[in-house]
Design a protein around this motif. Structure first.
Motif, PDB file in Angstrom:
ATOM      1  N   PRO A 229     -31.223  -4.638  17.807  1.00  0.00           N
ATOM      2  CA  PRO A 229     -31.517  -5.860  17.048  1.00  0.00           C
ATOM      3  C   PRO A 229     -31.573  -7.100  17.931  1.00  0.00           C
ATOM      4  O   PRO A 229     -31.097  -7.100  19.076  1.00  0.00           O
ATOM      5  CB  PRO A 229     -30.328  -5.938  16.085  1.00  0.00           C
ATOM      6  CG  PRO A 229     -29.198  -5.337  16.866  1.00  0.00           C
ATOM      7  CD  PRO A 229     -29.812  -4.226  17.699  1.00  0.00           C
ATOM      8  N   TYR A 230     -32.130  -8.143  17.353  1.00  0.00           N
ATOM      9  CA  TYR A 230     -32.054  -9.465  17.982  1.00  0.00           C
ATOM     10  C   TYR A 230     -30.696 -10.094  17.675  1.00  0.00           C
ATOM     11  O   TYR A 230     -30.019 -10.600  18.572  1.00  0.00           O
ATOM     12  CB  TYR A 230     -33.191 -10.343  17.465  1.00  0.00           C
ATOM     13  CG  TYR A 230     -33.125 -11.777  17.955  1.00  0.00           C
ATOM     14  CD1 TYR A 230     -33.270 -12.079  19.306  1.00  0.00           C
ATOM     15  CD2 TYR A 230     -32.941 -12.832  17.058  1.00  0.00           C
ATOM     16  CE1 TYR A 230     -33.225 -13.402  19.752  1.00  0.00           C
ATOM     17  CE2 TYR A 230     -32.900 -14.151  17.491  1.00  0.00           C
ATOM     18  CZ  TYR A 230     -33.039 -14.434  18.841  1.00  0.00           C
ATOM     19  OH  TYR A 230     -32.990 -15.734  19.282  1.00  0.00           O
ATOM     20  N   LYS A 256     -33.944 -10.040  24.508  1.00  0.00           N
ATOM     21  CA  LYS A 256     -33.907 -11.342  23.844  1.00  0.00           C
ATOM     22  C   LYS A 256     -35.202 -12.108  24.093  1.00  0.00           C
ATOM     23  O   LYS A 256     -35.809 -12.668  23.161  1.00  0.00           O
ATOM     24  CB  LYS A 256     -32.704 -12.131  24.353  1.00  0.00           C
ATOM     25  CG  LYS A 256     -32.534 -13.532  23.754  1.00  0.00           C
ATOM     26  CD  LYS A 256     -31.265 -14.177  24.293  1.00  0.00           C
ATOM     27  CE  LYS A 256     -30.946 -15.497  23.584  1.00  0.00           C
ATOM     28  NZ  LYS A 256     -31.901 -16.552  23.978  1.00  0.00           N
ATOM     29  N   ARG A 257     -35.650 -12.119  25.326  1.00  0.00           N
ATOM     30  CA  ARG A 257     -36.875 -12.848  25.651  1.00  0.00           C
ATOM     31  C   ARG A 257     -38.091 -12.210  24.990  1.00  0.00           C
ATOM     32  O   ARG A 257     -38.997 -12.916  24.534  1.00  0.00           O
ATOM     33  CB  ARG A 257     -37.043 -12.904  27.171  1.00  0.00           C
ATOM     34  CG  ARG A 257     -35.993 -13.769  27.853  1.00  0.00           C
ATOM     35  CD  ARG A 257     -35.982 -13.584  29.352  1.00  0.00           C
ATOM     36  NE  ARG A 257     -34.913 -14.374  29.977  1.00  0.00           N
ATOM     37  CZ  ARG A 257     -34.417 -14.130  31.180  1.00  0.00           C
ATOM     38  NH1 ARG A 257     -34.879 -13.105  31.902  1.00  0.00           N
ATOM     39  NH2 ARG A 257     -33.453 -14.889  31.667  1.00  0.00           N
ATOM     40  N   PHE A 258     -38.100 -10.880  24.931  1.00  0.00           N
ATOM     41  CA  PHE A 258     -39.207 -10.190  24.262  1.00  0.00           C
ATOM     42  C   PHE A 258     -39.269 -10.593  22.791  1.00  0.00           C
ATOM     43  O   PHE A 258     -40.341 -10.922  22.265  1.00  0.00           O
ATOM     44  CB  PHE A 258     -39.025  -8.679  24.410  1.00  0.00           C
ATOM     45  CG  PHE A 258     -40.079  -7.868  23.698  1.00  0.00           C
ATOM     46  CD1 PHE A 258     -41.280  -7.570  24.312  1.00  0.00           C
ATOM     47  CD2 PHE A 258     -39.855  -7.398  22.408  1.00  0.00           C
ATOM     48  CE1 PHE A 258     -42.250  -6.822  23.655  1.00  0.00           C
ATOM     49  CE2 PHE A 258     -40.809  -6.648  21.746  1.00  0.00           C
ATOM     50  CZ  PHE A 258     -42.016  -6.360  22.375  1.00  0.00           C
ATOM     51  N   PHE A 259     -38.133 -10.540  22.117  1.00  0.00           N
ATOM     52  CA  PHE A 259     -38.103 -10.942  20.706  1.00  0.00           C
ATOM     53  C   PHE A 259     -38.600 -12.379  20.545  1.00  0.00           C
ATOM     54  O   PHE A 259     -39.427 -12.668  19.678  1.00  0.00           O
ATOM     55  CB  PHE A 259     -36.681 -10.834  20.159  1.00  0.00           C
ATOM     56  CG  PHE A 259     -36.225  -9.438  19.852  1.00  0.00           C
ATOM     57  CD1 PHE A 259     -36.930  -8.641  18.971  1.00  0.00           C
ATOM     58  CD2 PHE A 259     -35.064  -8.940  20.424  1.00  0.00           C
ATOM     59  CE1 PHE A 259     -36.492  -7.351  18.662  1.00  0.00           C
ATOM     60  CE2 PHE A 259     -34.617  -7.655  20.121  1.00  0.00           C
ATOM     61  CZ  PHE A 259     -35.331  -6.864  19.239  1.00  0.00           C
ATOM     62  N   GLU A 260     -38.066 -13.278  21.365  1.00  0.00           N
ATOM     63  CA  GLU A 260     -38.369 -14.694  21.179  1.00  0.00           C
ATOM     64  C   GLU A 260     -39.810 -15.027  21.533  1.00  0.00           C
ATOM     65  O   GLU A 260     -40.418 -15.924  20.919  1.00  0.00           O
ATOM     66  CB  GLU A 260     -37.395 -15.528  22.009  1.00  0.00           C
ATOM     67  CG  GLU A 260     -35.960 -15.421  21.483  1.00  0.00           C
ATOM     68  CD  GLU A 260     -34.929 -16.119  22.325  1.00  0.00           C
ATOM     69  OE1 GLU A 260     -33.781 -16.275  21.856  1.00  0.00           O
ATOM     70  OE2 GLU A 260     -35.240 -16.508  23.478  1.00  0.00           O
ATOM     71  N   GLU A 282     -29.070 -14.001   7.438  1.00  0.00           N
ATOM     72  CA  GLU A 282     -29.893 -15.159   7.121  1.00  0.00           C
ATOM     73  C   GLU A 282     -30.727 -15.555   8.343  1.00  0.00           C
ATOM     74  O   GLU A 282     -30.262 -15.425   9.491  1.00  0.00           O
ATOM     75  CB  GLU A 282     -29.013 -16.341   6.711  1.00  0.00           C
ATOM     76  CG  GLU A 282     -28.282 -16.146   5.390  1.00  0.00           C
ATOM     77  CD  GLU A 282     -29.177 -16.404   4.197  1.00  0.00           C
ATOM     78  OE1 GLU A 282     -30.368 -16.031   4.235  1.00  0.00           O
ATOM     79  OE2 GLU A 282     -28.664 -16.955   3.212  1.00  0.00           O
ATOM     80  N   PRO A 283     -31.957 -16.027   8.139  1.00  0.00           N
ATOM     81  CA  PRO A 283     -32.715 -16.548   9.278  1.00  0.00           C
ATOM     82  C   PRO A 283     -31.976 -17.709   9.937  1.00  0.00           C
ATOM     83  O   PRO A 283     -31.223 -18.435   9.277  1.00  0.00           O
ATOM     84  CB  PRO A 283     -34.028 -17.015   8.638  1.00  0.00           C
ATOM     85  CG  PRO A 283     -34.131 -16.257   7.354  1.00  0.00           C
ATOM     86  CD  PRO A 283     -32.706 -16.078   6.876  1.00  0.00           C
ATOM     87  N   THR A 284     -32.184 -17.879  11.221  1.00  0.00           N
ATOM     88  CA  THR A 284     -31.580 -18.965  11.986  1.00  0.00           C
ATOM     89  C   THR A 284     -32.687 -19.777  12.643  1.00  0.00           C
ATOM     90  O   THR A 284     -33.837 -19.320  12.733  1.00  0.00           O
ATOM     91  CB  THR A 284     -30.653 -18.420  13.071  1.00  0.00           C
ATOM     92  OG1 THR A 284     -31.454 -17.740  14.062  1.00  0.00           O
ATOM     93  CG2 THR A 284     -29.636 -17.441  12.496  1.00  0.00           C
ATOM     94  N   SER A 287     -34.336 -17.709  15.201  1.00  0.00           N
ATOM     95  CA  SER A 287     -35.175 -16.595  14.742  1.00  0.00           C
ATOM     96  C   SER A 287     -36.483 -17.081  14.130  1.00  0.00           C
ATOM     97  O   SER A 287     -37.300 -16.263  13.706  1.00  0.00           O
ATOM     98  CB  SER A 287     -34.419 -15.740  13.728  1.00  0.00           C
ATOM     99  OG  SER A 287     -34.297 -16.388  12.477  1.00  0.00           O
ATOM    100  N   LYS A 288     -36.702 -18.389  14.067  1.00  0.00           N
ATOM    101  CA  LYS A 288     -37.981 -18.992  13.662  1.00  0.00           C
ATOM    102  C   LYS A 288     -38.427 -18.514  12.289  1.00  0.00           C
ATOM    103  O   LYS A 288     -39.619 -18.309  12.040  1.00  0.00           O
ATOM    104  CB  LYS A 288     -39.063 -18.686  14.706  1.00  0.00           C
ATOM    105  CG  LYS A 288     -38.711 -19.106  16.120  1.00  0.00           C
ATOM    106  CD  LYS A 288     -39.757 -18.664  17.111  1.00  0.00           C
ATOM    107  CE  LYS A 288     -39.319 -18.953  18.549  1.00  0.00           C
ATOM    108  NZ  LYS A 288     -40.315 -18.467  19.543  1.00  0.00           N
TER     109      LYS A 288
END
Length: 358
Positions: A229-230, A256-260, A282-284, A287-288
């Motif tokens: 997970p992220y 992390k960089r791949f996800f972002e 919850e979105p943060t 997490s955009k």
């Protein structure tokens, strides 16, 4: 030809008419190069405008607990039929299969899931690619055995290490983007093989494919599926701080960089396993707007141990100590999510969460 294609499929060969001709179906899903054609009829892909998805992960133990969760899923399916399943990795514990004919595919996937006769879109996990110790992710090419098994199973869907699935095929309600970030999150990093390196041919091809596939998708809902997970309130923690380690790259900084860079803000939901928990986070701001969901409790639980990454993220639902799975219902206008926890002794499922997420 590199070791990642051991079954003789050319890297420019795509899954086109072969699987459809064998299965009597149209193309179910879109894949990058090196896709494997099916050799057996596949369970039919859903065609309607309502899609019900079994979201499960970290199942492949072959133990009583896996069977208990599968029993609960079968009971749910009898009442409210699933369209398909998403299996979020660690499909063959503890160290992955030894080949596409390994008996573990029967004992840890086919037999427990008897009667759950619909396509299972499968994700590669770190235990599926073990080398020295279980879960180290150090033998990345081992995952090719699970790709090869796509040719042999009516329900197992993994035509490539990463791929997408549109449901239904025409005018899709949802497109699942199944990703392989094991090269970025392995406990034994691929330092000696440039093919698997952070900016090597494999990951660069996956990045380019994903960027293009997301941009081209006509689906109402776009959902990414990974093993790691992220964000997670479980013991493995967040990408960039996996296991609470300050050591790069073992902390998953490249994941992390791949996800972002390639996932967050481009999909509505990120479905992951890895932690043996059930979490609806919850979105943060980071997490955009993408909501992280973790469903990795199909055979094991984390035993109540919290995150190694620090304070818990806000969650609509979070259990660290119960077996279970999730049910996602999608229409062109709505996404509803249910969480089912499972009694390991009886296989009885209890609905503990039901929320419209979109």
């Amino acid at each position: 030809m590199h070791e990642q294609s051991p079954i003789g499929v050319g890297r420019r060969e795509v899954l086109a008419g072969a699987a459809g001709a064998v299965a009597g179906l149209g193309l179910f899903g879109l894949t990058p190069a090196a896709a494997v054609p099916a050799e057996v009829p596949k369970f039919a892909a859903p065609t309607g405008g309502r899609v019900r998805v079994l979201v499960t992960g970290d199942a492949g133990t072959g133990t009583r607990t896996q069977w208990a969760v599968a029993d609960a899923a079968r009971a749910f399916h009898a009442r409210e039929p699933f369209s398909l399943a998403v299996g979020l990795g660690d499909n063959i514990y503890e160290s992955g299969p030894d080949g596409p004919d390994d008996i573990q595919f029967a004992t840890k996937f086919e037999d427990p899931n008897t009667g759950l006769d619909f396509p299972w879109a499968m994700v590669l996990g770190n235990h599926d690619t073990s080398a020295v110790f279980p879960g180290d992710g150090g033998w990345l090419a081992r995952g090719n055995h699970e790709v090869a098994y796509h040719a042999r199973s009516p329900r197992w869907w993994m035509p490539s290490r990463y791929y997408s699935v549109r449901v239904p095929e025409q005018n899709p309600v949802v497109e699942f983007f199944v990703l392989d970030i094991n090269p970025l999150a392995a406990y034994i990093p691929p330092l000696l093989d440039p093919y698997w390196s952070v900016d090597g041919p494999y990951m660069n091809a996956q990045r380019a494919w994903l960027d293009g596939a997301l941009a081209d998708s006509p689906a109402t809902w776009k959902i990414a599926c990974t093993h790691q997970p992220y964000l997670s309130n479980g013991p493995h923690g967040d990408a960039g701080n996996y296991e609470g380690l300050p050591i790069e790259p073992l902390n998953g900084v490249h994941a992390k960089r791949f996800f972002e860079d390639h996932v967050l803000g481009k999909v509505s939901f990120l479905l992951s396993g890895h932690d043996h928990t059930l979490q609806v986070l919850e979105p943060t701001p980071a997490s955009k707007g993408t909501r992280q969901i973790v469903s990795g409790a199909a055979a094991k639980t984390s035993g109540g141990h919290g995150s190694a990454s620090g304070p818990a993220h806000p969650a609509l639902f979070d259990t660290q100590s119960e077996l279970g799975f999730m049910v996602m219902d999608l229409t062109p206008d709505t996404v509803d999510l249910r969480v089912i926890t499972v009694d390991p002794a009886t296989g009885a499922g209890t609905q503990v969460f039901d929320r419209r997420l979109a």
